[in-house]
Write an enzyme that holds these catalytic residues in place. Structure first.
Site, PDB file in Angstrom:
ATOM      1  N   GLU A   1      34.674  33.928  35.123  1.00  0.00           N
ATOM      2  CA  GLU A   1      34.224  32.594  35.570  1.00  0.00           C
ATOM      3  C   GLU A   1      32.782  32.648  36.077  1.00  0.00           C
ATOM      4  O   GLU A   1      32.079  31.639  36.061  1.00  0.00           O
ATOM      5  CB  GLU A   1      35.197  32.062  36.645  1.00  0.00           C
TER       6      GLU A   1
ATOM      7  N   SER B   1      47.259  35.454  34.288  1.00  0.00           N
ATOM      8  CA  SER B   1      48.632  34.921  34.295  1.00  0.00           C
ATOM      9  C   SER B   1      49.672  35.958  34.725  1.00  0.00           C
ATOM     10  O   SER B   1      50.782  35.972  34.186  1.00  0.00           O
ATOM     11  CB  SER B   1      48.986  34.308  32.934  1.00  0.00           C
TER      12      SER B   1
ATOM     13  N   GLU C   1      40.544  41.406  32.283  1.00  0.00           N
ATOM     14  CA  GLU C   1      41.067  40.042  32.334  1.00  0.00           C
ATOM     15  C   GLU C   1      40.681  39.316  31.048  1.00  0.00           C
ATOM     16  O   GLU C   1      39.548  38.815  30.933  1.00  0.00           O
ATOM     17  CB  GLU C   1      40.483  39.278  33.522  1.00  0.00           C
TER      18      GLU C   1
ATOM     19  N   ASN D   1      42.960  36.911  44.002  1.00  0.00           N
ATOM     20  CA  ASN D   1      41.683  36.201  43.916  1.00  0.00           C
ATOM     21  C   ASN D   1      41.966  34.712  44.133  1.00  0.00           C
ATOM     22  O   ASN D   1      42.510  34.052  43.252  1.00  0.00           O
ATOM     23  CB  ASN D   1      41.065  36.448  42.528  1.00  0.00           C
TER      24      ASN D   1
ATOM     25  N   LYS E   1      39.855  32.411  44.337  1.00  0.00           N
ATOM     26  CA  LYS E   1      38.837  31.563  43.685  1.00  0.00           C
ATOM     27  C   LYS E   1      38.377  30.486  44.677  1.00  0.00           C
ATOM     28  O   LYS E   1      38.321  30.768  45.872  1.00  0.00           O
ATOM     29  CB  LYS E   1      39.391  30.981  42.371  1.00  0.00           C
TER      30      LYS E   1
ATOM     31  N   HIS F   1      33.425  38.560  37.334  1.00  0.00           N
ATOM     32  CA  HIS F   1      34.577  37.772  36.869  1.00  0.00           C
ATOM     33  C   HIS F   1      34.117  36.873  35.720  1.00  0.00           C
ATOM     34  O   HIS F   1      32.984  36.390  35.726  1.00  0.00           O
ATOM     35  CB  HIS F   1      35.132  36.944  38.026  1.00  0.00           C
TER      36      HIS F   1
ATOM     37  N   GLY G   1      44.793  31.659  33.900  1.00  0.00           N
ATOM     38  CA  GLY G   1      45.219  30.308  34.255  1.00  0.00           C
ATOM     39  C   GLY G   1      45.922  29.559  33.140  1.00  0.00           C
ATOM     40  O   GLY G   1      46.090  28.339  33.220  1.00  0.00           O
TER      41      GLY G   1
HETATM   42  P1  13P Z   1      45.469  33.645  37.038  1.00  0.00           P
HETATM   43  O1  13P Z   1      46.372  34.691  37.653  1.00  0.00           O
HETATM   44  O2  13P Z   1      45.560  32.323  37.751  1.00  0.00           O
HETATM   45  O3  13P Z   1      45.659  33.553  35.554  1.00  0.00           O
HETATM   46  O4  13P Z   1      43.960  34.135  37.280  1.00  0.00           O
HETATM   47  C1  13P Z   1      43.596  35.442  36.936  1.00  0.00           C
HETATM   48  C2  13P Z   1      42.243  35.716  37.486  1.00  0.00           C
HETATM   49  O5  13P Z   1      41.247  35.196  37.006  1.00  0.00           O
HETATM   50  C3  13P Z   1      42.151  36.614  38.639  1.00  0.00           C
HETATM   51  O6  13P Z   1      40.844  36.993  38.882  1.00  0.00           O
END
Ligand code: 13P
Length: 249
Positions: free
Chosen positions: A99, A212, A167, A11, A13, A97, A173
């Site tokens: 976010e 992560s 997640e 992803n 983002k 997601h 992150g």
């Molecule tokens: P990270 O791997 O950067 O922690 O992000 C995970 C994520 O949100 C994937 O959709």
């Protein structure tokens, strides 16, 4: 229980410009030379999907979007429909997601409606669930994700290809991850919630872990029972890191 082939999805983002297509190309060349033991998906920003689709040519790397609107078309400035993603060359789409849930106020019902739209456009949805740190510390992680599965997964996924992604919000992150035992416990709960909702149609959809995932922890996480793959953020932006995760399957 029958296990489907593992799925490793990147992803990106809101990261990636035309120059970053070189990372997708490097990934494609590496996987053509030495095929992956899993499905590999890249989910770049919508602006890159079509260019990436041309570059990848339907080979070893599949493409996905990161969100779609629940409607097929109309006066929704700034939004992208599921059919537009398909048209651009995507075959999957990440939905719900955290976010999107936190930053754009998406509810379980919104995610279910988007999932219906994705299925109607022929996309394979990757539906995300996960608890916040506050919810985990209150001992609510399993209740929260079970509720999210019940509300976000429409009955119409039964018999269609789809995936779930667990997640934990606090692991995204941050470099933090749950213990392997905690990951297993939540994945088992997600499976149960899925079976509770869909019956036997909930038996095989892969449940990805995200938050992560790095080359250093991927092998351990991917070996956990009920972990059907990974949804990778930061470590999917560079072909070499993403390849190390893919090789950990
Ligand atoms: P990270 O791997 O950067 O922690 O992000 C995970 C994520 O949100 C994937 O959709």
């Amino acid at each position: 229980m029958k296990q489907s082939v593992k799925l490793i999805a990147g992803n990106w983002k809101m990261n990636g410009l035309g120059r970053d297509l070189a990372e997708a190309e490097a990934l494609k060349l590496a996987l053509e030379a030495d095929p992956a033991a899993c499905r590999v998906v890249l989910c770049p920003p919508a602006t890159l999907i079509e260019r990436m689709a041309r570059l990848l040519g339907g080979g070893a790397v599949e493409l996905g979007g990161q969100d779609c609107h629940a409607s097929t078309a109309g006066a929704f400035t700034g939004s992208v429909s599921a059919g537009m993603l398909t048209d651009a060359g995507a075959r999957l789409v990440i939905l719900g997601h955290s976010e999107r849930r936190a930053g754009f106020g998406e509810s379980d019902a919104d995610v279910a409606a988007k999932t219906e739209a994705a299925l109607a456009a022929g996309l394979e949805p990757i539906i995300c669930v996960g608890e916040t740190l506050e919810q985990r510390e209150a001992g609510e992680a399993i209740a929260v994700v079970s509720r999210q599965v019940a509300g976000s997964v429409p009955m119409s996924v039964a018999g269609r290809p789809f995936a779930l992604a667990y997640e934990p919000v606090w692991a995204i992150g941050t470099g933090l991850t749950p213990t392997l035992e905690e990951i297993e416990a939540v994945h088992r709960a997600v499976r149960l919630a899925l079976q509770g909702r869909l019956g036997a149609a909930g038996d095989v959809a892969p449940i990805l872990y995200g938050g992560s995932v790095k080359p250093a922890n991927a092998a351990d996480i991917l070996a956990v029972p009920e972990v059907g793959g990974a949804l990778v953020g930061g470590a999917s932006l560079k072909a070499n890191d993403f390849l190390d995760i893919i090789r950990a399957v």
